[in-house]
Design a protein around this motif. Structure first.
Motif, PDB file in Angstrom:
ATOM      1  N   PHE A 171       0.807  -1.219   0.000  1.00 44.47           N
ATOM      2  CA  PHE A 171       0.000   0.000   0.000  1.00 44.47           C
ATOM      3  C   PHE A 171       0.843   1.273   0.000  1.00 44.47           C
ATOM      4  CE2 PHE A 171       0.176  -1.785   4.367  1.00 44.47           C
ATOM      5  CZ  PHE A 171       1.012  -0.836   4.953  1.00 44.47           C
ATOM      6  N   VAL A 172       2.173   1.137  -0.012  1.00 49.69           N
ATOM      7  CA  VAL A 172       3.034   2.305   0.143  1.00 49.69           C
ATOM      8  C   VAL A 172       3.119   3.090  -1.167  1.00 49.69           C
ATOM      9  CG1 VAL A 172       5.368   3.109   0.662  1.00 49.69           C
ATOM     10  CG2 VAL A 172       4.404   1.160   1.911  1.00 49.69           C
ATOM     11  N   PRO A 173       2.695   4.369  -1.177  1.00 46.90           N
ATOM     12  CA  PRO A 173       2.810   5.187  -2.390  1.00 46.90           C
ATOM     13  C   PRO A 173       4.278   5.472  -2.707  1.00 46.90           C
ATOM     14  CG  PRO A 173       1.310   6.193  -0.780  1.00 46.90           C
ATOM     15  CD  PRO A 173       2.039   5.095  -0.078  1.00 46.90           C
ATOM     16  N   PRO A 174       4.644   5.504  -3.976  1.00 50.23           N
ATOM     17  CA  PRO A 174       6.038   5.798  -4.340  1.00 50.23           C
ATOM     18  C   PRO A 174       6.534   7.135  -3.780  1.00 50.23           C
ATOM     19  CG  PRO A 174       4.841   4.968  -6.240  1.00 50.23           C
ATOM     20  CD  PRO A 174       3.830   5.168  -5.161  1.00 50.23           C
ATOM     21  N   THR A 175       5.649   8.116  -3.690  1.00 50.30           N
ATOM     22  CA  THR A 175       6.067   9.421  -3.174  1.00 50.30           C
ATOM     23  C   THR A 175       6.494   9.323  -1.711  1.00 50.30           C
ATOM     24  OG1 THR A 175       3.721   9.889  -2.724  1.00 50.30           O
ATOM     25  CG2 THR A 175       4.657  10.786  -4.754  1.00 50.30           C
ATOM     26  N   LEU A 176       5.799   8.488  -0.936  1.00 49.08           N
ATOM     27  CA  LEU A 176       6.154   8.328   0.474  1.00 49.08           C
ATOM     28  C   LEU A 176       7.473   7.571   0.606  1.00 49.08           C
ATOM     29  CD1 LEU A 176       3.902   7.693   3.466  1.00 49.08           C
ATOM     30  CD2 LEU A 176       5.785   6.112   3.106  1.00 49.08           C
ATOM     31  N   ALA A 177       7.649   6.526  -0.199  1.00 51.58           N
ATOM     32  CA  ALA A 177       8.905   5.777  -0.162  1.00 51.58           C
ATOM     33  C   ALA A 177      10.083   6.682  -0.524  1.00 51.58           C
ATOM     34  CB  ALA A 177       8.829   4.584  -1.118  1.00 51.58           C
ATOM     35  N   LYS A 178       9.879   7.556  -1.479  1.00 51.45           N
ATOM     36  CA  LYS A 178      10.939   8.485  -1.884  1.00 51.45           C
ATOM     37  C   LYS A 178      11.239   9.485  -0.767  1.00 51.45           C
ATOM     38  CE  LYS A 178      12.222  11.714  -5.562  1.00 51.45           C
ATOM     39  NZ  LYS A 178      11.782  12.376  -6.839  1.00 51.45           N
ATOM     40  N   LYS A 179      10.187   9.999  -0.128  1.00 55.46           N
ATOM     41  CA  LYS A 179      10.365  10.982   0.944  1.00 55.46           C
ATOM     42  C   LYS A 179      11.195  10.410   2.086  1.00 55.46           C
ATOM     43  CE  LYS A 179       7.782  13.865   4.218  1.00 55.46           C
ATOM     44  NZ  LYS A 179       6.430  14.377   4.600  1.00 55.46           N
ATOM     45  N   PHE A 180      10.936   9.139   2.433  1.00 50.10           N
ATOM     46  CA  PHE A 180      11.640   8.527   3.559  1.00 50.10           C
ATOM     47  C   PHE A 180      12.818   7.649   3.107  1.00 50.10           C
ATOM     48  CE2 PHE A 180       7.581   9.688   5.421  1.00 50.10           C
ATOM     49  CZ  PHE A 180       7.970  10.217   6.650  1.00 50.10           C
ATOM     50  N   ASP A 181      13.089   7.689   1.812  1.00 46.56           N
ATOM     51  CA  ASP A 181      14.273   7.057   1.258  1.00 46.56           C
ATOM     52  C   ASP A 181      14.353   5.557   1.550  1.00 46.56           C
ATOM     53  OD1 ASP A 181      16.715   6.890  -0.105  1.00 46.56           O
ATOM     54  OD2 ASP A 181      17.889   7.270   1.718  1.00 46.56           O
ATOM     55  N   PHE A 182      13.270   4.837   1.220  1.00 50.74           N
ATOM     56  CA  PHE A 182      13.333   3.383   1.293  1.00 50.74           C
ATOM     57  C   PHE A 182      12.703   2.790   0.040  1.00 50.74           C
ATOM     58  CE2 PHE A 182       9.224   4.281   3.222  1.00 50.74           C
ATOM     59  CZ  PHE A 182       8.407   3.244   2.818  1.00 50.74           C
ATOM     60  N   GLU A 183      13.056   1.550  -0.233  1.00 50.36           N
ATOM     61  CA  GLU A 183      12.641   0.893  -1.470  1.00 50.36           C
ATOM     62  C   GLU A 183      11.447  -0.021  -1.235  1.00 50.36           C
ATOM     63  OE1 GLU A 183      14.456  -2.173  -4.872  1.00 50.36           O
ATOM     64  OE2 GLU A 183      15.719  -1.412  -3.253  1.00 50.36           O
ATOM     65  N   VAL A 184      10.492   0.016  -2.147  1.00 50.15           N
ATOM     66  CA  VAL A 184       9.383  -0.935  -2.137  1.00 50.15           C
ATOM     67  C   VAL A 184       9.649  -1.938  -3.263  1.00 50.15           C
ATOM     68  CG1 VAL A 184       6.898  -1.270  -2.371  1.00 50.15           C
ATOM     69  CG2 VAL A 184       7.782   0.808  -1.290  1.00 50.15           C
ATOM     70  N   PRO A 185       9.910  -3.191  -2.930  1.00 48.15           N
ATOM     71  CA  PRO A 185      10.232  -4.168  -3.977  1.00 48.15           C
ATOM     72  C   PRO A 185       8.988  -4.523  -4.788  1.00 48.15           C
ATOM     73  CG  PRO A 185      10.016  -5.272  -1.875  1.00 48.15           C
ATOM     74  CD  PRO A 185       9.903  -3.799  -1.591  1.00 48.15           C
TER      75      PRO A 185
END
Length: 234
Positions: free
Chosen positions: A202-216
């Motif tokens: 459910f993690v939006p790419p924008t949130l992953a980018k903001k917190f600098d982690f990867e969603v596989p």
């Protein structure tokens, strides 16, 4: 694959962001998706014909809510889940989740039944925000986790571990399966079990980018993706 591991502070910030006006999620939405992920990880790890009886050990907070959701889904997946739920909050969200389980006639224990009748144990007692010493009634459960030969599935982190440092002087047990939610926490480097899944698609790419982690990438319509155990950054 290598993944950034989250500290307690960053994990809390991500949850707050997801449930903010900008994130748009409600806590029950996230709990539903997390619990479904846990149930699917159980289903991928333990055949329902060989391991039908699943005892879900439920804590009083959001980690416990994930366990209640997982139990409901496991029932619909063909397992025979039961709940150990000694501290049942009056909060409407948890009461509704419990009622959903009671509607399926799942056994609900307020005294710990032990591990004898279970094929698999699910640890959904404490999550990443827990700190301090484990107290009763959960101290007895953690002791069983330390001693049992039954497989244990830990939800997000093993209960009682330090979210960043891993096992403590009081809690050293190793689950067979770890289901990290949103992103793995720093303590995952100490996991020595058999299978590690990432749940929570459910993690939006924008949130992953903001917190600098990867969603596989998740395979197909799966709600979990399997991660390496003790490989590189993870």
């Amino acid at each position: 694959m290598s993944f950034k591991l989250l500290s307690q502070k960053v994990a809390q910030a991500i949850d707050e962001e997801l449930m903010s006006a900008a994130g748009g999620f409600s806590v029950d939405q996230l709990m539903e998706l997390a619990g479904l992920s846990v149930a699917q990880a159980v289903q991928k790890s333990f055949d329902k014909n060989q391991f039908p009886k699943v005892l879900v050990c439920v804590g009083p907070g959001n980690n416990g809510g994930d366990g209640l959701v997982a139990a409901r889904h496991l029932y619909h997946f063909g397992y025979k889940p039961a709940l150990y739920y000694p501290k049942q909050p009056n909060k409407d969200l948890y009461q509704r989740l419990l009622k959903q389980c009671r509607q399926l006639e799942l056994p609900v224990h307020q005294d710990f039944p032990g591990d004898q009748a279970a094929d698999v144990l699910v640890d959904s007692i404490f999550g990443f925000s827990f700190h301090g010493e484990v107290r009763e009634p959960f101290k007895q459960v953690i002791k069983t986790f330390e001693e049992t030969k039954k497989p244990i599935v830990a939800v997000d982190i093993p209960s009682g571990w330090d979210v960043e440092q891993g096992p403590t002087d009081q809690v050293k047990y190793q689950p067979s399966v770890l289901v990290s939610l949103t992103a793995p926490k720093q303590c995952a480097t100490h996991f020595k079990g058999k299978r590690h899944f990432l749940g929570g698609r459910f993690v939006p790419p924008t949130l992953a980018k903001k917190f600098d982690f990867e969603v596989p990438p998740f395979p197909g319509a799966d709600q979990v993706v399997e991660l390496p155990v003790n490989g590189g950054s993870l």
